[in-house]
Design a protein around this motif. Structure first.
Motif, PDB file in Angstrom:
ATOM      1  N   ALA A 182      -6.580  -7.838  -3.113  1.00  0.00           N
ATOM      2  CA  ALA A 182      -5.181  -7.474  -3.350  1.00  0.00           C
ATOM      3  C   ALA A 182      -4.863  -7.427  -4.833  1.00  0.00           C
ATOM      4  N   ALA A 183      -5.544  -8.262  -5.618  1.00  0.00           N
ATOM      5  CA  ALA A 183      -5.262  -8.329  -7.048  1.00  0.00           C
ATOM      6  C   ALA A 183      -5.723  -7.078  -7.791  1.00  0.00           C
ATOM      7  N   VAL A 184      -6.705  -6.356  -7.225  1.00  0.00           N
ATOM      8  CA  VAL A 184      -7.267  -5.196  -7.935  1.00  0.00           C
ATOM      9  C   VAL A 184      -6.227  -4.090  -8.133  1.00  0.00           C
ATOM     10  N   PRO A 185      -5.584  -3.557  -7.071  1.00  0.00           N
ATOM     11  CA  PRO A 185      -4.587  -2.501  -7.311  1.00  0.00           C
ATOM     12  C   PRO A 185      -3.361  -3.002  -8.056  1.00  0.00           C
ATOM     13  N   VAL A 186      -3.002  -4.275  -7.860  1.00  0.00           N
ATOM     14  CA  VAL A 186      -1.841  -4.803  -8.582  1.00  0.00           C
ATOM     15  C   VAL A 186      -2.120  -4.836 -10.083  1.00  0.00           C
ATOM     16  N   ALA A 187      -3.326  -5.280 -10.466  1.00  0.00           N
ATOM     17  CA  ALA A 187      -3.682  -5.326 -11.877  1.00  0.00           C
ATOM     18  C   ALA A 187      -3.761  -3.904 -12.468  1.00  0.00           C
ATOM     19  N   ALA A 188      -4.114  -2.932 -11.639  1.00  0.00           N
ATOM     20  CA  ALA A 188      -4.255  -1.557 -12.120  1.00  0.00           C
ATOM     21  C   ALA A 188      -2.925  -0.918 -12.499  1.00  0.00           C
ATOM     22  N   GLY A 211       2.513   3.263  -5.221  1.00  0.00           N
ATOM     23  CA  GLY A 211       1.373   3.354  -4.329  1.00  0.00           C
ATOM     24  C   GLY A 211       0.406   2.200  -4.497  1.00  0.00           C
ATOM     25  N   LEU A 212       0.104   1.818  -5.735  1.00  0.00           N
ATOM     26  CA  LEU A 212      -0.811   0.704  -5.986  1.00  0.00           C
ATOM     27  C   LEU A 212      -0.242  -0.607  -5.457  1.00  0.00           C
ATOM     28  N   LEU A 213       1.052  -0.810  -5.604  1.00  0.00           N
ATOM     29  CA  LEU A 213       1.674  -2.037  -5.100  1.00  0.00           C
ATOM     30  C   LEU A 213       1.651  -2.078  -3.574  1.00  0.00           C
ATOM     31  N   LEU A 214       1.845  -0.946  -2.917  1.00  0.00           N
ATOM     32  CA  LEU A 214       1.742  -0.906  -1.462  1.00  0.00           C
ATOM     33  C   LEU A 214       0.336  -1.282  -1.001  1.00  0.00           C
ATOM     34  N   ILE A 215      -0.665  -0.768  -1.688  1.00  0.00           N
ATOM     35  CA  ILE A 215      -2.054  -1.068  -1.331  1.00  0.00           C
ATOM     36  C   ILE A 215      -2.332  -2.559  -1.491  1.00  0.00           C
ATOM     37  N   GLY A 216      -1.874  -3.146  -2.593  1.00  0.00           N
ATOM     38  CA  GLY A 216      -2.047  -4.575  -2.783  1.00  0.00           C
ATOM     39  C   GLY A 216      -1.383  -5.384  -1.679  1.00  0.00           C
ATOM     40  N   GLY A 257      -1.795  -3.243  10.060  1.00  0.00           N
ATOM     41  CA  GLY A 257      -0.843  -3.294   8.946  1.00  0.00           C
ATOM     42  C   GLY A 257      -1.494  -2.917   7.632  1.00  0.00           C
ATOM     43  N   PHE A 258      -2.715  -3.394   7.420  1.00  0.00           N
ATOM     44  CA  PHE A 258      -3.469  -3.032   6.218  1.00  0.00           C
ATOM     45  C   PHE A 258      -3.687  -1.531   6.136  1.00  0.00           C
ATOM     46  N   VAL A 259      -4.098  -0.917   7.249  1.00  0.00           N
ATOM     47  CA  VAL A 259      -4.362   0.523   7.274  1.00  0.00           C
ATOM     48  C   VAL A 259      -3.097   1.313   6.974  1.00  0.00           C
ATOM     49  N   VAL A 260      -1.979   0.906   7.552  1.00  0.00           N
ATOM     50  CA  VAL A 260      -0.717   1.625   7.343  1.00  0.00           C
ATOM     51  C   VAL A 260      -0.288   1.552   5.877  1.00  0.00           C
ATOM     52  N   LEU A 261      -0.295   0.352   5.301  1.00  0.00           N
ATOM     53  CA  LEU A 261       0.135   0.201   3.916  1.00  0.00           C
ATOM     54  C   LEU A 261      -0.834   0.892   2.950  1.00  0.00           C
ATOM     55  N   LEU A 262      -2.128   0.775   3.214  1.00  0.00           N
ATOM     56  CA  LEU A 262      -3.106   1.459   2.379  1.00  0.00           C
ATOM     57  C   LEU A 262      -2.903   2.969   2.435  1.00  0.00           C
ATOM     58  N   THR A 263      -2.608   3.480   3.617  1.00  0.00           N
ATOM     59  CA  THR A 263      -2.438   4.917   3.787  1.00  0.00           C
ATOM     60  C   THR A 263      -1.195   5.423   3.065  1.00  0.00           C
TER      61      THR A 263
END
Length: 404
Positions: free
Chosen positions: A391-397, A292-297, A322-328
Motif C-alpha cells: 500500500a505504501a508504494v503507490p502512496v509514496a509515488a 488514482g494512486l491513492l485509490l490503489i493504496g 474490494g482490492f480489485v475494485v479500488l485498484l481498477t
C-alpha cells in the motif's frame, strides 16, 4: 440591425479508420495474452515446482522483457514505421506461447517468457505511440485526446475480460491447451494486420535510431512521470502475484481468480468512459494521477486490515474483491492520463521512443519489486505486513507526479 447568425455547434470528431483498427488491435492482443497470464503463476508453482521467490522473479522478468524493452520497439517504430514492428512482434508471440506450452524446465520457461515479453515490446509501443499521435490529431479535429486513450483502455480491458474466461475453460484440458489457444489468436492477429495495416501513415515522420536519448535523460518531468507510472504498474502487477496467493488462502483454490479478473475488466469496460468524461471536466492530469494512486493504496490497505481476521470461504473473498475494485478505479484514473501526457513531453518525431521509455522505466521497477514481493509473501511475516508495504508504494509515488 440583425445579428450575425450563430454557427451550429461543431460535430464531435469521428474516429479515423486507423484509430478504429488500432483500438481493435488492443482488444485482440489482450484476448490472447490474458487467456494465459492469469494462470501462469499457479502453473509455475505447482506444475513446474518453482519456489515462490523464483515465481515472482519469472513474472517480473516477463514484465521487464516486455515493459522494460518497450524502448526498443518504440525506437524501431520511429525508424521503420509501425507495420513491420507489429508483424514481427506477432510472430515472436506465437512462437513464445507455443514454447511455453511445452516448457517443463526452468531454463525453458524463462526462455519462453522472455520471448513472449519481447514480442510485446515490439508491437505494443508501436501501437500505443501511434494511438497517442492519432489522439492528438483527433483532438485537433475537435475531439478529446483522453477519450481516445480511454477507448483504447476499454478495448484492452474487454480483451482482459474475455481472455481469462477462455483460459479458464481451456484449463480444464491442461495449461498447454491454454498456451496453444493464445498462439492461435495471434496467428489470426498476424494475418489480419498483414492485410489491413497501412504501409505508410500520413504525417508520421521516420527518424534515425541515433539521437534523442540525451534529451530524454535530461527531461526530469518525463522521468518523474515514468517513476510514478512504474509504481502504479508494480501495484497493478499484484493482480498476478499477491492476489492469487490471497485467493488460494481464502478458498483453497484459484478458481475464483478468473471471476475477479472478469470483475476488473467489466468495471473498465462499463465505467472507463464515464469516469474519463467526469474527471476530464474536473481534474487536471496531475490531480487525476494522484487520486488514482491513492485509490490503489487504499485497495491494498483493505486486504491488510482484514488479514488478521483470517476469513475464509465467500467472506474471505470480500477483501480481495474490494482490492480489485479500488485498484481498477485507480487504473482508470492513472493509465489514460499517463499515456495522454507523453505527447506533451516528447521530442518531435520521437513519440515511439518516449512511449517505450515510459514502459521501460516502469518495467525495471516491476522487475526489482516483484522479486521483493515474492519474498515478502513467502517470508512468514505477520499477515497484514506485506499488504501494508504494498500500500505504501503507490502512496509514496504521489510525490513523484509532475506538478505542471
Amino acid at each position: 440591425m440583425t445579428s450575425a447568425p450563430v454557427a451550429p455547434p461543431r460535430p464531435a470528431a469521428r474516429l479515423s479508420p486507423l484509430l478504429r483498427l488500432l483500438i481493435l488491435t488492443q482488444l485482440a492482443f489482450n484476448i490472447g495474452f490474458f487467456a494465459v497470464l492469469p494462470f501462469l503463476s499457479a502453473h509455475l508453482g505447482q506444475s513446474v515446482g518453482m519456489a515462490g521467490w523464483l515465481v515472482g522473479f519469472v513474472l517480473g522478468l516477463r514484465t521487464f522483457s516486455q515493459q522494460g524493452l518497450f524502448v526498443v520497439g518504440g525506437a524501431l517504430s520511429d525508424r521503420y514505421g509501425i507495420r513491420p514492428v507489429v508483424l514481427a512482434g506477432c510472430v515472436l508471440r506465437i512462437a513464445g506461447f507455443a514454447w511455453l506450452g511445452y516448457a517443463e524446465r526452468t531454463a525453458a520457461v524463462i526462455g519462453a517468457v522472455l520471448l513472449i515479453g519481447f514480442a510485446a515490446a515490439l508491437f505494443s509501443p508501436a501501437v500505443e505511440s501511434e494511438v497517442a499521435r492519432q489522439a492528438v490529431v483527433h483532438e485537433e479535429a475537435g475531439g478529446q485526446r483522453t477519450r481516445v486513450l480511454a477507448l483504447f483502455t476499454v478495448a484492452g480491458q474487454a480483451g482482459a475480460f474475455v481472455g481469462p474466461l477462455l483460459g479458464a475453460l481451456l484449463l480444464a484440458v491442461d495449461f498447454r491447451a491454454v498456451c496453444l489457444a493464445g498462439a492461435g489468436i495471434f496467428v489470426l492477429v498476424l494475418a489480419g494486420h498483414a492485410w489491413m495495416l497501412p504501409q505508410r501513415i500520413p504525417g508520421r515522420q521516420r527518424v534515425r535510431l541515433k539521437g534523442g536519448w540525451g534529451t530524454l535523460i535530461r527531461n526530469r518531468r518525463f522521468l518523474a512521470l515514468c517513476c510514478a507510472y512504474g509504481a502504479y504498474l508494480l501495484a497493478y502487477n499484484q493482480l498476478y502475484l499477491a492476489l492469487p496467493d490471497e485467493v488460494e488462502r481464502a478458498t483453497g483454490s484459484q478458481s475464483a481468480l478468473a471471476w475477479l479478473f472478469a470483475l476488473s475488466s467489466l468495471l473498465v469496460v462499463t465505467a472507463q468512459l464515464p469516469v474519463t468524461r467526469w474527471v476530464g471536466s474536473r481534474l487536471s492530469l496531475r490531480r487525476s494521477m494522484v487520486a488514482g494512486l491513492l485509490l490503489i493504496g487504499t485497495g491494498f490497505a483493505v486486504v491488510a486490515v482484514s488479514r488478521p481476521a483470517d476469513w475464509t470461504g465467500t467472506a474471505g473473498l470480500v477483501p480481495s474483491a474490494g482490492f480489485v475494485v479500488l485498484l481498477t478505479f485507480g487504473q482508470m484514473l492513472v493509465a489514460p492520463v499517463a499515456r495522454a501526457w507523453v505527447p506533451d513531453l516528447a521530442e518531435e518525431g520521437r513519440l515511439g521512443l518516449y512511449t517505450g521509455a515510459l514502459s521501460s522505466v516502469s518495467g525495471l521497477i516491476v522487475l526489482l519489486g516483484s522479486s521483493v514481493t515474492g519474498s515478502l509473501l513467502d517470508g512468514g511475516l505477520p499477515a497484514a505486513l506485506p499488504w501494508l508495504l504494498l500500500a505504501a508504494v503507490p502512496v509514496a509515488a504521489v510525490g513523484l507526479v509532475p506538478r505542471r
